[in-house]
Design a protein around this motif. Structure first.
Motif, PDB file in Angstrom:
ATOM      1  N   LEU A 137      -6.238 -16.673  -7.736  1.00 61.46           N
ATOM      2  CA  LEU A 137      -7.440 -16.123  -7.102  1.00 61.46           C
ATOM      3  C   LEU A 137      -7.693 -14.660  -7.443  1.00 61.46           C
ATOM      4  CD1 LEU A 137      -7.134 -17.699  -3.525  1.00 61.46           C
ATOM      5  CD2 LEU A 137      -8.413 -18.557  -5.505  1.00 61.46           C
ATOM      6  N   SER A 138      -6.676 -13.967  -7.936  1.00 58.98           N
ATOM      7  CA  SER A 138      -6.793 -12.539  -8.272  1.00 58.98           C
ATOM      8  C   SER A 138      -7.275 -11.703  -7.090  1.00 58.98           C
ATOM      9  CB  SER A 138      -7.740 -12.349  -9.477  1.00 58.98           C
ATOM     10  OG  SER A 138      -7.225 -12.996 -10.615  1.00 58.98           O
ATOM     11  N   VAL A 139      -6.756 -12.037  -5.908  1.00 61.71           N
ATOM     12  CA  VAL A 139      -7.027 -11.247  -4.709  1.00 61.71           C
ATOM     13  C   VAL A 139      -5.690 -11.019  -4.009  1.00 61.71           C
ATOM     14  CG1 VAL A 139      -9.351 -12.192  -4.416  1.00 61.71           C
ATOM     15  CG2 VAL A 139      -7.420 -13.248  -3.202  1.00 61.71           C
ATOM     16  N   PRO A 140      -5.601 -10.017  -3.135  1.00 59.44           N
ATOM     17  CA  PRO A 140      -4.358  -9.819  -2.393  1.00 59.44           C
ATOM     18  C   PRO A 140      -4.008 -11.045  -1.553  1.00 59.44           C
ATOM     19  CG  PRO A 140      -5.766  -7.883  -2.199  1.00 59.44           C
ATOM     20  CD  PRO A 140      -6.591  -8.955  -2.852  1.00 59.44           C
ATOM     21  N   VAL A 141      -2.770 -11.473  -1.653  1.00 60.79           N
ATOM     22  CA  VAL A 141      -2.232 -12.537  -0.811  1.00 60.79           C
ATOM     23  C   VAL A 141      -1.263 -11.877   0.160  1.00 60.79           C
ATOM     24  CG1 VAL A 141      -0.853 -14.637  -0.728  1.00 60.79           C
ATOM     25  CG2 VAL A 141      -2.534 -14.313  -2.561  1.00 60.79           C
ATOM     26  N   VAL A 142      -1.580 -11.937   1.438  1.00 64.72           N
ATOM     27  CA  VAL A 142      -0.855 -11.176   2.451  1.00 64.72           C
ATOM     28  C   VAL A 142      -0.038 -12.118   3.322  1.00 64.72           C
ATOM     29  CG1 VAL A 142      -1.066  -9.552   4.360  1.00 64.72           C
ATOM     30  CG2 VAL A 142      -2.684  -9.433   2.445  1.00 64.72           C
ATOM     31  N   ASP A 143       1.267 -12.022   3.181  1.00 58.44           N
ATOM     32  CA  ASP A 143       2.166 -12.745   4.065  1.00 58.44           C
ATOM     33  C   ASP A 143       2.342 -11.923   5.340  1.00 58.44           C
ATOM     34  OD1 ASP A 143       4.074 -14.438   5.135  1.00 58.44           O
ATOM     35  OD2 ASP A 143       5.708 -13.693   3.884  1.00 58.44           O
ATOM     36  N   GLY A 177      -4.942   0.083   4.615  1.00 64.40           N
ATOM     37  CA  GLY A 177      -4.652   0.271   3.194  1.00 64.40           C
ATOM     38  C   GLY A 177      -3.444  -0.549   2.816  1.00 64.40           C
ATOM     39  N   LEU A 178      -3.615  -1.484   1.880  1.00 64.90           N
ATOM     40  CA  LEU A 178      -2.529  -2.384   1.519  1.00 64.90           C
ATOM     41  C   LEU A 178      -1.357  -1.630   0.909  1.00 64.90           C
ATOM     42  CD1 LEU A 178      -4.560  -5.381   0.051  1.00 64.90           C
ATOM     43  CD2 LEU A 178      -3.167  -5.403   2.124  1.00 64.90           C
ATOM     44  N   LEU A 179      -0.167  -2.005   1.333  1.00 63.08           N
ATOM     45  CA  LEU A 179       1.053  -1.425   0.807  1.00 63.08           C
ATOM     46  C   LEU A 179       1.576  -2.281  -0.343  1.00 63.08           C
ATOM     47  CD1 LEU A 179       2.830  -0.649   4.212  1.00 63.08           C
ATOM     48  CD2 LEU A 179       1.295   0.835   2.902  1.00 63.08           C
ATOM     49  N   GLU A 180       2.585  -1.763  -1.016  1.00 57.75           N
ATOM     50  CA  GLU A 180       3.213  -2.518  -2.095  1.00 57.75           C
ATOM     51  C   GLU A 180       3.779  -3.817  -1.552  1.00 57.75           C
ATOM     52  OE1 GLU A 180       6.923  -2.089  -5.299  1.00 57.75           O
ATOM     53  OE2 GLU A 180       6.411  -0.449  -3.937  1.00 57.75           O
ATOM     54  N   VAL A 181       3.614  -4.893  -2.329  1.00 51.13           N
ATOM     55  CA  VAL A 181       4.095  -6.204  -1.923  1.00 51.13           C
ATOM     56  C   VAL A 181       5.502  -6.424  -2.455  1.00 51.13           C
ATOM     57  CG1 VAL A 181       3.757  -8.695  -2.185  1.00 51.13           C
ATOM     58  CG2 VAL A 181       1.791  -7.202  -1.790  1.00 51.13           C
ATOM     59  N   LYS A 182       6.353  -6.954  -1.584  1.00 50.41           N
ATOM     60  CA  LYS A 182       7.660  -7.436  -2.008  1.00 50.41           C
ATOM     61  C   LYS A 182       7.690  -8.929  -1.709  1.00 50.41           C
ATOM     62  CE  LYS A 182      10.416  -3.225  -1.324  1.00 50.41           C
ATOM     63  NZ  LYS A 182      11.702  -2.679  -0.799  1.00 50.41           N
ATOM     64  N   PRO A 183       7.490  -9.776  -2.725  1.00 49.90           N
ATOM     65  CA  PRO A 183       7.485 -11.220  -2.457  1.00 49.90           C
ATOM     66  C   PRO A 183       8.742 -11.649  -1.705  1.00 49.90           C
ATOM     67  CG  PRO A 183       6.746 -10.787  -4.689  1.00 49.90           C
ATOM     68  CD  PRO A 183       7.238  -9.472  -4.143  1.00 49.90           C
ATOM     69  N   GLY A 184       8.518 -12.449  -0.670  1.00 52.70           N
ATOM     70  CA  GLY A 184       9.622 -12.860   0.191  1.00 52.70           C
ATOM     71  C   GLY A 184       9.696 -12.058   1.471  1.00 52.70           C
ATOM     72  N   SER A 185       8.995 -10.908   1.494  1.00 56.06           N
ATOM     73  CA  SER A 185       8.957 -10.084   2.691  1.00 56.06           C
ATOM     74  C   SER A 185       7.577 -10.159   3.326  1.00 56.06           C
ATOM     75  CB  SER A 185       9.278  -8.625   2.358  1.00 56.06           C
ATOM     76  OG  SER A 185       9.014  -7.774   3.471  1.00 56.06           O
ATOM     77  N   MET A 221       0.631  -1.599  -6.967  1.00 50.12           N
ATOM     78  CA  MET A 221       1.370  -0.524  -6.308  1.00 50.12           C
ATOM     79  C   MET A 221       0.544   0.054  -5.157  1.00 50.12           C
ATOM     80  SD  MET A 221       4.293  -0.201  -7.848  1.00 50.12           S
ATOM     81  CE  MET A 221       4.834   1.458  -7.416  1.00 50.12           C
ATOM     82  N   THR A 222       1.210   0.445  -4.116  1.00 54.85           N
ATOM     83  CA  THR A 222       0.518   1.055  -2.986  1.00 54.85           C
ATOM     84  C   THR A 222       0.107   2.480  -3.318  1.00 54.85           C
ATOM     85  OG1 THR A 222       0.696   1.600  -0.657  1.00 54.85           O
ATOM     86  CG2 THR A 222       2.659   1.907  -1.976  1.00 54.85           C
ATOM     87  N   SER A 223      -0.991   2.908  -2.747  1.00 57.03           N
ATOM     88  CA  SER A 223      -1.415   4.292  -2.943  1.00 57.03           C
ATOM     89  C   SER A 223      -0.684   5.184  -1.953  1.00 57.03           C
ATOM     90  CB  SER A 223      -2.922   4.411  -2.728  1.00 57.03           C
ATOM     91  OG  SER A 223      -3.249   4.220  -1.377  1.00 57.03           O
ATOM     92  N   PRO A 224      -0.398   6.426  -2.335  1.00 58.37           N
ATOM     93  CA  PRO A 224       0.242   7.346  -1.382  1.00 58.37           C
ATOM     94  C   PRO A 224      -0.559   7.499  -0.099  1.00 58.37           C
ATOM     95  CG  PRO A 224       0.291   8.244  -3.612  1.00 58.37           C
ATOM     96  CD  PRO A 224      -0.592   7.031  -3.668  1.00 58.37           C
ATOM     97  N   GLN A 225      -1.899   7.435  -0.219  1.00 64.68           N
ATOM     98  CA  GLN A 225      -2.739   7.584   0.968  1.00 64.68           C
ATOM     99  C   GLN A 225      -2.546   6.414   1.935  1.00 64.68           C
ATOM    100  OE1 GLN A 225      -6.919   7.942   0.162  1.00 64.68           O
ATOM    101  NE2 GLN A 225      -7.482   8.093   2.331  1.00 64.68           N
ATOM    102  N   ALA A 226      -2.466   5.172   1.387  1.00 68.31           N
ATOM    103  CA  ALA A 226      -2.280   4.007   2.248  1.00 68.31           C
ATOM    104  C   ALA A 226      -0.948   4.090   2.974  1.00 68.31           C
ATOM    105  CB  ALA A 226      -2.352   2.720   1.425  1.00 68.31           C
ATOM    106  N   HIS A 227       0.093   4.470   2.262  1.00 69.86           N
ATOM    107  CA  HIS A 227       1.407   4.554   2.890  1.00 69.86           C
ATOM    108  C   HIS A 227       1.425   5.640   3.952  1.00 69.86           C
ATOM    109  CE1 HIS A 227       5.799   4.860   3.281  1.00 69.86           C
ATOM    110  NE2 HIS A 227       5.801   3.617   2.843  1.00 69.86           N
TER     111      HIS A 227
END
Length: 649
Positions: free
Chosen positions: A397-403, A422-430, A1-7
């Protein structure tokens, strides 16, 4: 989940970039060293032909090299070269790279290259390719890198369009199938090009490779000059000082892949590009001075320009230059060993590379015993990232995968998950959200904005941010016609997609990759996602083929994971048909499946869907200059023609 600070950070930066773009980019420009700092940030007097930092002056080579040496970091690795093809490995410090670049800049200058002149670079993935690019930037010459091994007619077309003064090449490149001699290709291209022997080319400089020996020197003369040896020329050179150029001066011309007929040369400026790359390295990728960054691409493509060469060097990172493949050089653990060997912190590659690894080593048995703990993130771009590949890699890999998504024309990401903010919440496909600076919208054919969740044409509101193309080499009118006329006030990406209620952007593929089945518009990307959920399938490409009743119908070409080959293609087809019917619905009218040994791809890893359509429709086949392996076409044609690997009901 994304943190409020990152968003909150992302929303704040994005709002600044669209509400006060001049203030936003004025601040970002402070990260670049200027000979004359710009006073006017955005010149809109000739809209829609905008210019950023037009009254500023700088040198991009100085920003990538000299300033890091002057700051006391000359001993840091600038480039780590690793060739899986030859076994050669080499570390080049910032000081060493500066010396090589400044000396080769003198070579270019002595043989007639100067500010504004063009230089063709036709080289494999070796350090000299990077040296040549930076040396051009050092003297203000405009380079045009053409992927090593491109066919002679395609190379000739680019020579004709760019009208270069010099050509820089190597004796050859090396593929898993063996060495490829470049010099015969170049000789033929020069004989075909009207700007070759009788044109603007004054000399050809050749870097001999021991692995591709040949008569590099002493070939037929070109416009009265001999073919020159790289090493001999360097030995006679003196370091050349950087030349100040206008921020609006072209840094390079890059021709879009797969071009037929007259090529489209994307023109990249110097100042806006430098600013955008510095900002994106830190804020999109989270990479800064001293970090080890690896982009597994090629300098012949935009990814290689932006994120093998200029981006990482401008921020003072260490960039890995890899000559090899994700599999077969020698196996599917090649990437993991490079990460372990150099303690790579972030990897950027194409989804095709990951799918190739997954196909060959689906259980990642080869990863065992290899330490990839240095890896903090993986960035994927260049084509659609299916959800199955995303989940497989993220779990492995247990690391963020960023499309993320961008284009040759934009030079850096349009949509992504900004790790540096700051990484946001991931929606696979987006591909996540618009990057600050890019006002992305989805419109229908009449340029009216689509509602959230409704598919349409993806466009970007003008002006484009710094770093995007400023024109085409063939002229502003062609630029306007190709990208600006379809939706006035916007840049047309040529891609279709949608934006959901949370502002997340979903890329559905090129607008010509939308299949119209009996009036129903279906995304090939969505169909491919569904096909790839089958546990036996490693790769899939869905195309539209002609249908006398429905107009078009979808057809899938698939490869299977290692060890999961099946002799019962009919059963596999039935299973996939059920998957599509249950996920998308009977309206897809999906019933055709071809099992093939390999998919036709460009050298950058993109599947050549146009080629697949030509094969499936029985049209005359045009072999693309970008094709990585011509042998694959024979297998595909055999599968379709004989129907031995095709099942249809």
């Amino acid at each position: 989940m994304t943190s409020p600070q990152a968003h909150s950070t992302y929303e704040h930066e994005f709002a600044r970039s669209v509400e006060d773009p001049e203030g936003f980019w004025r601040e970002a420009a402070q990260d670049i060293g200027w000979v004359r700092p710009p006073q006017r940030i955005l010149d809109d007097t000739r809209a829609p032909f905008y210019r950023w930092f037009a009254d500023g002056e700088l040198n991009v080579s100085w920003n990538a090299l000299d300033r890091h040496v002057e700051a006391g970091r000359g001993s840091q690795d600038a480039i780590i070269f690793d060739s899986a093809m030859t076994g050669q490995r080499r570390r080049i410090s910032y000081s060493e790279l500066l010396d090589e670049v400044s000396r080769f800049a003198d070579v270019l200058r002595r043989h007639g290259a100067a500010r504004g002149h063009r230089v063709i670079i036709y080289m494999p993935m070796i350090p000299e390719a990077v040296v040549a690019m930076l040396a051009c930037a050092r003297i203000g010459a405009v380079h045009s890198v053409i992927f090593g091994g491109f066919a002679a007619p395609e190379l000739a077309a680019r020579i004709d369009d760019a009208r270069p003064n010099l050509v820089i090449t190597a004796s050859g490149g090396i593929e898993p199938s063996g060495p490829i001699a470049y010099l015969p290709i170049l000789r033929r291209a020069l004989s075909l090009a009207s700007n070759g022997k009788q044109g603007t080319v004054q000399a050809v400089i050749v870097k001999e490779r021991a692995e591709v020996p040949g008569n590099a020197i002493g070939l037929d003369s070109v416009a009265g000059e001999g073919w020159l040896d790289w090493n001999s020329e360097i030995a006679q050179s003196q370091p050349a000082a950087p030349v100040a150029v206008s921020a609006s001066d072209p840094l390079y011309v890059l021709y879009t892949s797969g071009t037929t007929g007259r090529p489209k040369g994307v023109v990249r400026d110097s100042g806006g590009y430098a600013v955008a790359l510095a900002w994106s390295m830190r804020n999109v990728y989270g990479i800064d001075a001293g970090d080890v960054w690896w982009t597994a691409s090629d300098v012949g493509w935009v990814v290689g320009h932006s994120y093998i060469v200029y981006g990482p060097l401008i921020v003072g990172a260490t960039t890995v230059l890899y000559e090899g493949k994700p599999v077969g050089t020698p196996d599917a653990a090649a990437f993991w060993r490079v990460i372990e060997r150099y303690r790579v912190q972030a990897l950027f590659t194409a989804p095709t590379a990951i799918r190739a690894i997954r196909r060959t080593d689906p259980e990642l048995e080869l990863l065992g015993g290899i330490d990839v703990s240095s890896l903090e993130a993986v960035f994927l771009a260049g084509e659609h990232l299916d959800t199955e590949t995303y989940h497989w890699l993220a779990e492995a890999l247990s690391v963020p995968v960023v499309d993320h998504w961008w284009q040759t024309e934009t030079g850096w990401p349009i949509v992504g998950n900004p790790r540096g903010l700051g990484l946001l919440e991931v929606k696979p496909g987006s591909a996540t959200v618009p990057i600050p600076g890019f006002q992305v919208e989805v419109v229908d054919g009449r340029a009216s904005r689509c509602e959230a969740g409704t598919a349409g044409n993806i466009v970007v509101k003008l002006p484009l941010p710094p770093g995007a193309l400023i024109s085409l080499w063939s002229g502003e009118e062609r630029f306007k016609e190709a990208y600006l006329d379809a939706f006035p006030g916007y840049y047309s990406t040529g891609d279709g997609g949608m934006i959901d209620e949370d502002g997340y952007v979903f890329i559905l593929g090129r607008t010509d990759d939308v299949i119209n089945v009996a009036g129903h518009r279906l995304s090939t990307g969505q169909l491919e996602d569904t096909v790839l959920t089958h546990p036996s399938i490693a790769e899939a490409a869905v195309i539209g083929v002609r249908d006398s009743l429905k107009g078009e119908r979808p057809c899938a070409f698939v490869t299977l994971k290692a060890g999961l080959e099946t002799s019962d293609d009919a059963a596999l087809r039935d299973q996939v048909v059920d998957l599509v019917r249950n996920t998308i619905g009977p309206v897809a009218s999906f019933k055709d499946l071809f099992v093939v040994p390999r998919l036709p791809k460009t050298r950058s890893g993109k599947v050549l869907r146009k080629t697949l359509r030509e094969i499936a429709n029985g049209d005359g086949l045009t072999v693309p200059a970008t094709l990585d392996d011509s042998d694959v076409l024979q297998a595909l044609q055999a599968a379709v023609t004989t129907n031995t690997k095709a099942v249809s009901r």
